[in-house]
Scaffold this motif. Sequence first.
Motif, PDB file in Angstrom:
ATOM      1  N   SER A  21       0.883  -1.159   0.012  1.00 17.06           N
ATOM      2  CA  SER A  21       0.018   0.031   0.064  1.00 17.06           C
ATOM      3  C   SER A  21       0.812   1.152   0.207  1.00 17.06           C
ATOM      4  N   GLY A  22       0.256   2.386  -0.396  1.00 20.46           N
ATOM      5  CA  GLY A  22       0.988   3.566  -0.503  1.00 20.46           C
ATOM      6  C   GLY A  22       2.001   3.495  -1.487  1.00 20.46           C
ATOM      7  N   ARG A  23       2.890   4.534  -1.555  1.00 25.12           N
ATOM      8  CA  ARG A  23       4.122   4.600  -2.777  1.00 25.12           C
ATOM      9  C   ARG A  23       5.263   4.968  -2.085  1.00 25.12           C
ATOM     10  N   LYS A  24       6.494   4.432  -2.586  1.00 26.51           N
ATOM     11  CA  LYS A  24       7.797   4.449  -2.209  1.00 26.51           C
ATOM     12  C   LYS A  24       8.664   4.692  -3.394  1.00 26.51           C
ATOM     13  N   HIS A  25       9.593   5.737  -3.242  1.00 27.42           N
ATOM     14  CA  HIS A  25      10.592   6.118  -4.423  1.00 27.42           C
ATOM     15  C   HIS A  25      11.812   5.241  -4.083  1.00 27.42           C
ATOM     16  N   TRP A  26      12.011   4.447  -5.236  1.00 24.52           N
ATOM     17  CA  TRP A  26      13.312   3.667  -5.292  1.00 24.52           C
ATOM     18  C   TRP A  26      14.400   4.149  -5.976  1.00 24.52           C
ATOM     19  N   ILE A  83      18.012   2.872  -7.523  1.00 21.23           N
ATOM     20  CA  ILE A  83      18.622   1.265  -7.623  1.00 21.23           C
ATOM     21  C   ILE A  83      20.110   1.746  -8.566  1.00 21.23           C
ATOM     22  N   HIS A  84      21.203   1.263  -7.773  1.00 23.86           N
ATOM     23  CA  HIS A  84      22.586   1.389  -8.532  1.00 23.86           C
ATOM     24  C   HIS A  84      23.196   0.082  -8.561  1.00 23.86           C
ATOM     25  N   ALA A  85      24.245  -0.052  -9.726  1.00 27.76           N
ATOM     26  CA  ALA A  85      24.849  -1.261 -10.040  1.00 27.76           C
ATOM     27  C   ALA A  85      25.656  -1.506  -8.909  1.00 27.76           C
ATOM     28  N   PRO A  86      26.208  -2.698  -8.629  1.00 27.27           N
ATOM     29  CA  PRO A  86      26.966  -3.256  -7.637  1.00 27.27           C
ATOM     30  C   PRO A  86      28.294  -2.817  -7.571  1.00 27.27           C
ATOM     31  N   VAL A  87      28.928  -2.458  -6.525  1.00 26.10           N
ATOM     32  CA  VAL A  87      30.425  -2.122  -6.266  1.00 26.10           C
ATOM     33  C   VAL A  87      31.034  -3.393  -5.914  1.00 26.10           C
ATOM     34  N   LEU A  88      30.465  -4.419  -5.625  1.00 25.04           N
ATOM     35  CA  LEU A  88      30.900  -5.664  -5.453  1.00 25.04           C
ATOM     36  C   LEU A  88      30.077  -6.812  -6.102  1.00 25.04           C
ATOM     37  N   ASP A  89      30.529  -7.617  -7.016  1.00 23.51           N
ATOM     38  CA  ASP A  89      29.745  -8.383  -7.837  1.00 23.51           C
ATOM     39  C   ASP A  89      29.248  -9.430  -6.882  1.00 23.51           C
ATOM     40  N   ALA A  90      27.942  -9.950  -6.687  1.00 17.78           N
ATOM     41  CA  ALA A  90      27.609 -11.239  -6.069  1.00 17.78           C
ATOM     42  C   ALA A  90      28.146 -11.483  -4.635  1.00 17.78           C
ATOM     43  N   PRO A  91      28.076 -10.447  -3.880  1.00 15.74           N
ATOM     44  CA  PRO A  91      28.746 -10.721  -2.252  1.00 15.74           C
ATOM     45  C   PRO A  91      27.889 -11.765  -1.769  1.00 15.74           C
ATOM     46  N   VAL A  92      28.581 -12.264  -0.594  1.00 17.62           N
ATOM     47  CA  VAL A  92      28.076 -13.250   0.110  1.00 17.62           C
ATOM     48  C   VAL A  92      28.124 -12.782   1.585  1.00 17.62           C
ATOM     49  N   PRO A  93      27.471 -13.572   2.521  1.00 21.01           N
ATOM     50  CA  PRO A  93      27.321 -12.809   3.827  1.00 21.01           C
ATOM     51  C   PRO A  93      28.429 -12.577   4.488  1.00 21.01           C
ATOM     52  N   ARG A  94      29.625 -13.140   4.220  1.00 18.84           N
ATOM     53  CA  ARG A  94      30.844 -12.582   4.881  1.00 18.84           C
ATOM     54  C   ARG A  94      31.481 -11.219   4.219  1.00 18.84           C
ATOM     55  N   ILE A 111      17.749   2.297 -11.781  1.00 17.20           N
ATOM     56  CA  ILE A 111      16.542   2.326 -12.004  1.00 17.20           C
ATOM     57  C   ILE A 111      16.099   3.403 -11.102  1.00 17.20           C
ATOM     58  N   ASP A 112      15.134   4.305 -11.487  1.00 16.26           N
ATOM     59  CA  ASP A 112      14.717   5.388 -10.470  1.00 16.26           C
ATOM     60  C   ASP A 112      13.181   5.734 -10.703  1.00 16.26           C
ATOM     61  N   THR A 113      12.298   5.100  -9.454  1.00 15.85           N
ATOM     62  CA  THR A 113      10.870   4.515  -9.832  1.00 15.85           C
ATOM     63  C   THR A 113      10.223   4.880  -8.724  1.00 15.85           C
ATOM     64  N   VAL A 114       8.838   5.041  -8.718  1.00 12.64           N
ATOM     65  CA  VAL A 114       8.136   5.090  -7.570  1.00 12.64           C
ATOM     66  C   VAL A 114       7.332   3.848  -7.471  1.00 12.64           C
TER      67      VAL A 114
END
Length: 414
Positions: free
Chosen positions: A171-176, A178-189, A209-212
């Motif tokens: 519900s509602g709206r949110k402005h997102w 999105i930028h490309a990674p600085v580290l490809d495919a990071p893992v929890p560590r 991506i710049d979208t609501v």
Amino acid sequence: MQRSDDGVSLIGGNVVSGALQRCVAAGAEEFAADYWDRAPLLSPALGDYLDLLDLDGVDELLGGRALRTPFVRMAKDGHVIPPARYTGSGGAGAEIGDQVRDEKVLALLADGATLVLQGLHRMWPPLVAFASTLRQELGTPVQINAYLTPPSSRGFDPHYDTHGVFVLQVSGRKHWRIHAPVLDAPVPRQPWGGVAEEVAAAASGEPVIDTVLTAGDALYLPRGWLHSAATVDEWSLHLTIGLHAPTRLTLLDALQRLAVREPRLRAGLPMGLDPADAKSLAPALADTVAALHEWLDSVTPEDLAAQLRGETWSAARPGPLRPIAQASALSTLGPEVRVTARPGLPVRLDDPSGGRIAVHLPDRSLSLPESCADAVRTVMDGRAHRVGDLPGLDDADRIVLTRRLLREAALVLA
């Protein structure tokens, strides 16, 4: 049900298809080939998510479920709010000090803080069912959190996750952004805090991506993609579904645990060797690599699967059962009772050997007479069955088998 050369693997329960279709506009094959763990996907106007959670449901969770940390977090303008500011004692008979106090949450929400409800795949029935179905469709454990943000507010700074996510705007709206990674495919560590400066610099550039997002929109983000979000002029409620998919490092970690069985790999290094000196280390490294290669050639997929089975299966809880009703039914079980596999419970049935059949559950294995094989395969197929209809046994043996599987929580009453 999928059958391999050496047994049957199942995930129990009555599967309702279509959970993935509520998360992405692409078909399953297209999503797997073009987006999964590769690229973000914006999916507008997929439908209504209010059946999963709505604002009244959030109020019920906060005011009527006696939640404790860490099932609740709060943040404002990029800073996590200390739990002491929204928790306290539950009163007489419940003096534990980390219970969420609804009046404190109210004050923080009114001040513009974001509320995060964590682990809803464990406590909110519609999301328990949705998570179970999605896990079966994707073959990976999932978690579900909800984010409630007041108008014109921001909870968290730009960051990345070390697992993929679906975002479902309830519900509602949110402005997102999105930028490309600085580290490809990071893992929890490799959490984003270790590269905070790089993340901040990248997030200041032009977004991919710049979208609501509005109610009914969805967004998929692979791990590592930077994201930040802020509300516009109204309250926003969205669900974030974390996708904890295994990686090749998962296989390597399992291989390392298996390697303790190999004596050459357990051998100590020569006395006096300085492992920080490359020249003195070189012979020991060469010998270790040679031993590792030789050992790896002997490892079979079955060895690795057996090592991973309990770990991966235990990463997600199966559907809930009714312990009292199930325990009470054990003494009155008859041919007319209907049972089904426990929803979301992974089970593996080995082919009969030595007059027995092995039934592997996430944390234990059962050994049953070979005569039970057809009945077990039938009753674990995800459909409801009358006990008296199970094949290959008489009624007395059907009841004994069913009682055992009910006690082990592999079956539930249908």
